[in-house]
Write an enzyme that holds these catalytic residues in place. Structure first.
Site, PDB file in Angstrom:
ATOM      1  N   LYS A 106       0.859  -1.188   0.000  1.00 57.17           N
ATOM      2  CA  LYS A 106       0.000   0.000   0.000  1.00 57.17           C
ATOM      3  C   LYS A 106       0.884   1.223   0.000  1.00 57.17           C
ATOM      4  CE  LYS A 106      -4.515   0.643   0.349  1.00 57.17           C
ATOM      5  NZ  LYS A 106      -5.503  -0.380  -0.026  1.00 57.17           N
TER       6      LYS A 106
HETATM    7  N1  GLU Z   1      -7.083  -0.142  -3.364  1.00 60.49           N
HETATM    8  C1  GLU Z   1      -7.832  -1.329  -3.679  1.00 60.49           C
HETATM    9  C2  GLU Z   1      -7.905  -2.245  -2.467  1.00 60.49           C
HETATM   10  O1  GLU Z   1      -7.765  -1.814  -1.334  1.00 60.49           O
HETATM   11  C3  GLU Z   1      -7.346  -2.000  -4.947  1.00 60.49           C
HETATM   12  C4  GLU Z   1      -5.940  -2.464  -4.952  1.00 60.49           C
HETATM   13  C5  GLU Z   1      -5.452  -2.969  -6.317  1.00 60.49           C
HETATM   14  O2  GLU Z   1      -6.253  -3.060  -7.230  1.00 60.49           O
HETATM   15  O3  GLU Z   1      -4.272  -3.266  -6.396  1.00 60.49           O
HETATM   16  O4  GLU Z   1      -8.173  -3.399  -2.585  1.00 60.49           O
END
Ligand code: GLU
Length: 417
Positions: A106
């Site tokens: 993240k």
């Molecule tokens: N931000 C989204 C999540 O928390 C998508 C992450 C992604 O597609 O890599 O799942």
């Protein structure tokens, strides 16, 4: 982002519960409770008025045993490295529980984008992407949108990485606009997946989604799409909120009209007249059958879990319910579909996007939606069977599957050197 809840503590407590069921080796437990890499960057941006402002950002990679790390980038004023680490850890379990070949990551930047011009957001994005590019790559770590970011931001990141390489690298980021190598169906994927999970859960507890009263907290990409698709399935959306506040009408709210006319306005959806105004906290406690928290973490805690009237909670957001809330829900017999399963549609279609980019071969939208639904239904059934096998709640069952897959991969690969 939830000022009063320690989300990393929450994520570690959830891991400890699963580790206990799995009788996980203590060394392995220690490995999994820490991120493999945390990068903190402080970088300057020249604002439109010529002033230099320094921003703080992070990219955290939690675990790469099952593949490259994957996870969104969040722009929000309340982020910090601990929360970003918790979100990276949840990405690891999320990818593992739906069995896509990624680890978790993240990223975030501490910024209120409402105070910035578009040009400033672009400059911030390009500089942040450059700072973290030392650990990004289509084979190593692939960002995507999260709160406060979107396809436009992903396009800038893709362009920035591509400028460094000297050629276009579409697979280095997902959630891009479709004409730049994005996937059809990606924008709606998380909300669509939330409703697939809701349908399955409704079946599990003998409820019908058609005619059910639904409350959605959050009117961003996930909440707005989930509300729209729930309505298409015949559900009655009685309550909705955005960051400003919520509205309630027991007879139902016109989701399409709210999206078209009221989202993005200063007063948000509260400007809609034919409904009662409620606070975000009151919204969670409204009478309904299904509650979809699709905003931020730490919304349902020991202080309000007992007041939730829904029979089913489907977590569109990451980490909306604390472990204490989970225990209260278990005693109340309230059924919770956990975030790592319920909101996995986004990363599942990110995976499809990445595969399409690597192959330069693009799919039809129907194919994307069908495959998404198939993976989610299959994963739901697996989690439900595990829940029965261990006699746990659904979150613990999902974690048991996710943590076990990651632990098994780590053991099979062996500890280097
Ligand atoms: N931000 C989204 C999540 O928390 C998508 C992450 C992604 O597609 O890599 O799942």
């Amino acid at each position: 982002m939830s000022t009063h809840v320690d989300v990393l503590g929450m994520a570690r407590e959830q891991l400890a519960i699963a580790a206990d069921y799995l009788d996980l080796d203590s060394g392995l437990h220690q490995v999994l409770s820490h991120p493999m890499r945390q990068l903190v960057v402080n970088f300057p941006v020249v604002m439109d008025n010529g002033e230099v402002v320094c921003f703080e950002g992070y990219r955290v990679q939690h675990n790469s045993s099952r593949g490259p790390t994957k996870g969104g980038i969040r722009y929000h004023i309340d982020v910090d490295v601990h929360e970003t680490t918790a979100l990276a850890m949840w990405m690891t379990w999320k990818c593992a529980v739906v069995n896509i070949p990624y680890g978790g990551a993240k990223g975030s930047v501490k910024v209120d984008t409402k105070q910035l011009s578009l040009r400033e957001i672009e400059k911030l994005t390009r500089r942040y992407a450059t700072e973290i590019s030392i650990i990004l790559g289509e084979r190593s770590d692939i960002p995507a949108p999260d709160i406060g970011t979107n396809g436009k931001v992903m396009a800038w990141i893709m362009d920035t990485i591509s400028m460094q390489k000297g050629y276009t690298v579409p697979g280095c980021v997902t959630g891009k606009p479709v004409d730049l190598g994005g996937s059809l169906g990606r924008v709606e994927a998380t909300g669509r997946g939330v409703i697939v999970a809701t349908e399955e859960a409704a079946k599990s507890i003998g409820m019908n989604l058609g005619g059910a009263k639904v409350v959605v907290q959050g009117f961003g990409n996930v909440g707005a799409t989930a509300a729209k698709i729930a309505e298409e399935h015949g559900a009655i959306v009685v309550g909705i909120s955005d960051a400003v506040g919520g509205i309630y009408n027991p007879k139902g709210l016109p989701v399409a009209e709210l999206t078209a006319k009221y989202s993005g306005r200063d007063g948000g959806i509260r400007e809609y007249a034919d409904a009662q105004a409620v606070t975000n906290a009151e919204l969670l406690e409204l009478p309904c059958d299904i509650l979809i928290p699709a905003a931020i973490s730490g919304q349902i805690t020991k202080d309000n879990a007992d007041k939730i009237k829904a029979k089913l909670v489907v977590e569109g957001a990451n980490g909306p319910c604390t472990p204490e809330a989970d225990r209260i829900f278990k005693d109340k017999g309230l059924f919770v579909v956990p975030d790592i399963l319920a909101n996995s549609g986004g990363v599942i279609v990110s995976y499809f996007e990445w595969v399409q980019d690597l192959q330069n071969f693009f799919w039809e939208e129907d194919q994307v939606n069908e495959r998404l639904t198939k993976i989610l239904r299959h994963s739901y059934a697996h989690v439900e069977a595990t829940m029965k096998q261990y006699g746990t709640d659904m979150r613990t069952a999902a974690l048991i599957i996710g943590v076990k897959r990651v632990a098994d991969a780590t053991v099979r690969r062996g500890i280097f050197p």
